[in-house]
Design a protein around this motif. Structure first.
Motif, mmCIF file in Angstrom:
data_model
loop_
_atom_site.group_PDB
_atom_site.id
_atom_site.type_symbol
_atom_site.label_atom_id
_atom_site.label_comp_id
_atom_site.label_asym_id
_atom_site.label_seq_id
_atom_site.Cartn_x
_atom_site.Cartn_y
_atom_site.Cartn_z
ATOM 1 N N LEU A 46 0.811 -1.215 0.000
ATOM 2 C CA LEU A 46 0.000 0.000 0.000
ATOM 3 C C LEU A 46 0.844 1.264 0.000
ATOM 4 O O LEU A 46 0.312 2.363 -0.031
ATOM 5 N N GLY A 47 2.155 1.100 0.062
ATOM 6 C CA GLY A 47 3.035 2.256 -0.008
ATOM 7 C C GLY A 47 3.307 2.908 1.338
ATOM 8 O O GLY A 47 3.873 3.984 1.399
ATOM 9 N N THR A 48 2.904 2.251 2.411
ATOM 10 C CA THR A 48 3.155 2.794 3.744
ATOM 11 C C THR A 48 3.971 1.784 4.543
ATOM 12 O O THR A 48 3.528 1.261 5.555
ATOM 13 N N THR A 49 5.143 1.518 4.018
ATOM 14 C CA THR A 49 5.978 0.462 4.573
ATOM 15 C C THR A 49 6.192 0.579 6.072
ATOM 16 O O THR A 49 6.138 -0.406 6.780
ATOM 17 N N SER A 50 6.429 1.768 6.528
ATOM 18 C CA SER A 50 6.739 1.917 7.950
ATOM 19 C C SER A 50 5.511 2.022 8.828
ATOM 20 O O SER A 50 5.635 2.249 10.020
ATOM 21 N N SER A 51 4.352 1.885 8.237
ATOM 22 C CA SER A 51 3.137 2.009 9.037
ATOM 23 C C SER A 51 2.446 0.661 9.197
ATOM 24 O O SER A 51 1.232 0.576 9.129
ATOM 25 N N ALA A 52 3.240 -0.358 9.412
ATOM 26 C CA ALA A 52 2.681 -1.699 9.551
ATOM 27 C C ALA A 52 1.703 -1.763 10.723
ATOM 28 O O ALA A 52 0.774 -2.559 10.732
ATOM 29 N N ARG A 53 1.899 -0.902 11.689
ATOM 30 C CA ARG A 53 1.004 -0.896 12.854
ATOM 31 C C ARG A 53 -0.420 -0.583 12.448
ATOM 32 O O ARG A 53 -1.370 -1.080 13.020
ATOM 33 N N MET A 54 -0.567 0.269 11.462
ATOM 34 C CA MET A 54 -1.897 0.631 11.011
ATOM 35 C C MET A 54 -2.609 -0.563 10.389
ATOM 36 O O MET A 54 -3.818 -0.670 10.454
ATOM 37 N N VAL A 55 -1.832 -1.447 9.793
ATOM 38 C CA VAL A 55 -2.431 -2.661 9.241
ATOM 39 C C VAL A 55 -3.031 -3.477 10.374
ATOM 40 O O VAL A 55 -4.114 -4.055 10.242
ATOM 41 N N GLY A 56 -2.348 -3.496 11.476
ATOM 42 C CA GLY A 56 -2.866 -4.180 12.652
ATOM 43 C C GLY A 56 -4.179 -3.570 13.108
ATOM 44 O O GLY A 56 -5.126 -4.273 13.445
ATOM 45 N N TRP A 57 -4.261 -2.266 13.081
ATOM 46 C CA TRP A 57 -5.503 -1.590 13.461
ATOM 47 C C TRP A 57 -6.609 -1.917 12.470
ATOM 48 O O TRP A 57 -7.765 -2.096 12.832
ATOM 49 N N ALA A 58 -6.249 -2.006 11.240
ATOM 50 C CA ALA A 58 -7.239 -2.360 10.216
ATOM 51 C C ALA A 58 -7.766 -3.765 10.478
ATOM 52 O O ALA A 58 -8.956 -4.035 10.293
ATOM 53 N N MET A 59 -6.903 -4.637 10.912
ATOM 54 C CA MET A 59 -7.333 -5.992 11.231
ATOM 55 C C MET A 59 -8.291 -5.988 12.411
ATOM 56 O O MET A 59 -9.277 -6.691 12.422
ATOM 57 N N ASN A 60 -7.980 -5.163 13.380
ATOM 58 C CA ASN A 60 -8.840 -5.069 14.550
ATOM 59 C C ASN A 60 -10.230 -4.619 14.138
ATOM 60 O O ASN A 60 -11.233 -5.107 14.628
ATOM 61 N N ALA A 61 -10.278 -3.704 13.183
ATOM 62 C CA ALA A 61 -11.564 -3.197 12.705
ATOM 63 C C ALA A 61 -12.234 -4.198 11.770
ATOM 64 O O ALA A 61 -13.442 -4.133 11.552
ATOM 65 N N SER A 62 -11.461 -5.112 11.231
ATOM 66 C CA SER A 62 -11.991 -6.039 10.231
ATOM 67 C C SER A 62 -13.001 -7.011 10.821
ATOM 68 O O SER A 62 -13.774 -7.618 10.090
ATOM 69 N N PHE A 63 -12.992 -7.165 12.129
ATOM 70 C CA PHE A 63 -13.903 -8.117 12.757
ATOM 71 C C PHE A 63 -15.362 -7.728 12.536
ATOM 72 O O PHE A 63 -16.245 -8.579 12.534
ATOM 73 N N THR A 64 -15.574 -6.466 12.326
ATOM 74 C CA THR A 64 -16.953 -6.014 12.114
ATOM 75 C C THR A 64 -17.243 -5.820 10.633
ATOM 76 O O THR A 64 -18.309 -5.341 10.281
ATOM 77 N N MET A 65 -16.293 -6.194 9.802
ATOM 78 C CA MET A 65 -16.476 -5.974 8.371
ATOM 79 C C MET A 65 -17.202 -7.130 7.690
ATOM 80 O O MET A 65 -17.108 -8.266 8.102
ATOM 81 N N LYS A 66 -17.884 -6.757 6.633
ATOM 82 C CA LYS A 66 -18.559 -7.757 5.814
ATOM 83 C C LYS A 66 -18.172 -7.535 4.360
ATOM 84 O O LYS A 66 -18.197 -6.391 3.913
ATOM 85 N N PRO A 67 -17.819 -8.538 3.570
ATOM 86 C CA PRO A 67 -17.676 -9.908 4.058
ATOM 87 C C PRO A 67 -16.498 -10.052 5.003
ATOM 88 O O PRO A 67 -15.632 -9.201 5.045
ATOM 89 N N LYS A 68 -16.471 -11.108 5.703
ATOM 90 C CA LYS A 68 -15.438 -11.247 6.731
ATOM 91 C C LYS A 68 -14.044 -11.322 6.109
ATOM 92 O O LYS A 68 -13.870 -11.833 4.996
ATOM 93 N N VAL A 69 -13.106 -10.792 6.838
ATOM 94 C CA VAL A 69 -11.722 -10.778 6.388
ATOM 95 C C VAL A 69 -10.964 -11.896 7.093
ATOM 96 O O VAL A 69 -11.057 -12.024 8.302
#
Length: 124
Positions: A46-69
DNA sequence: AGTATGACTCATT
DNA sequence: AAATGAGCCATAC
């Protein structure tokens, strides 16, 4: 052009960077069954190499996403299931992976290097 | 509004 | 090789 109602996310404050979260989920959903990827690989794609932490946050939010991630396929660069504590039970993440044919030992994916799926390469 | 924390990773010591 | 510091930036308090 539709307003944010269509792109509304369950993540408070994500409206500014909703595309980032959305892209993360989109990539994770494309991870083949039986393969795994890492936060850093997604961030790099995604072009944000040093922001891997944000990917973790996205995963945390993914639990409420549809379709499921398939968040269980996203692990850290050591192949360790660093996010398993965020699943319903301490063993749910591992069980989901093993159900897909991925062996997990000591909270680490066996043969992780061989199962690693890099979106920057595979997805192009 | 400022501080602390985190599903990360890399560089340096 | 293990430990530590630093960059990252959204969320929580």
């Amino acid at each position: 052009m539709k307003k944010s109602s269509e792109n509304k996310l369950p993540v408070a404050g994500a409206a500014k960077n909703y595309s980032f979260f959305n892209d993360v989920w989109d990539v994770v959903r494309q991870v083949p069954k039986g393969r795994v990827t890492t936060y850093g690989a997604i961030a790099n794609y995604l072009g944000t190499t040093s922001s891997a932490r944000m990917v973790g946050w996205a995963m945390n939010a993914s639990f409420t996403m549809k379709p499921k991630v398939p968040a269980q396929r996203v692990i850290n660069r050591n192949g360790m299931l660093s996010g398993k504590i965020h699943f319903g039970t301490p063993t749910l993440m591992q069980e989901l992976l093993e159900k897909e044919g991925i062996k997990v030992e000591n909270d680490t994916v066996v043969d992780f290097k061989n199962l690693f799926w890099d979106p920057a390469i595979e997805l192009q």
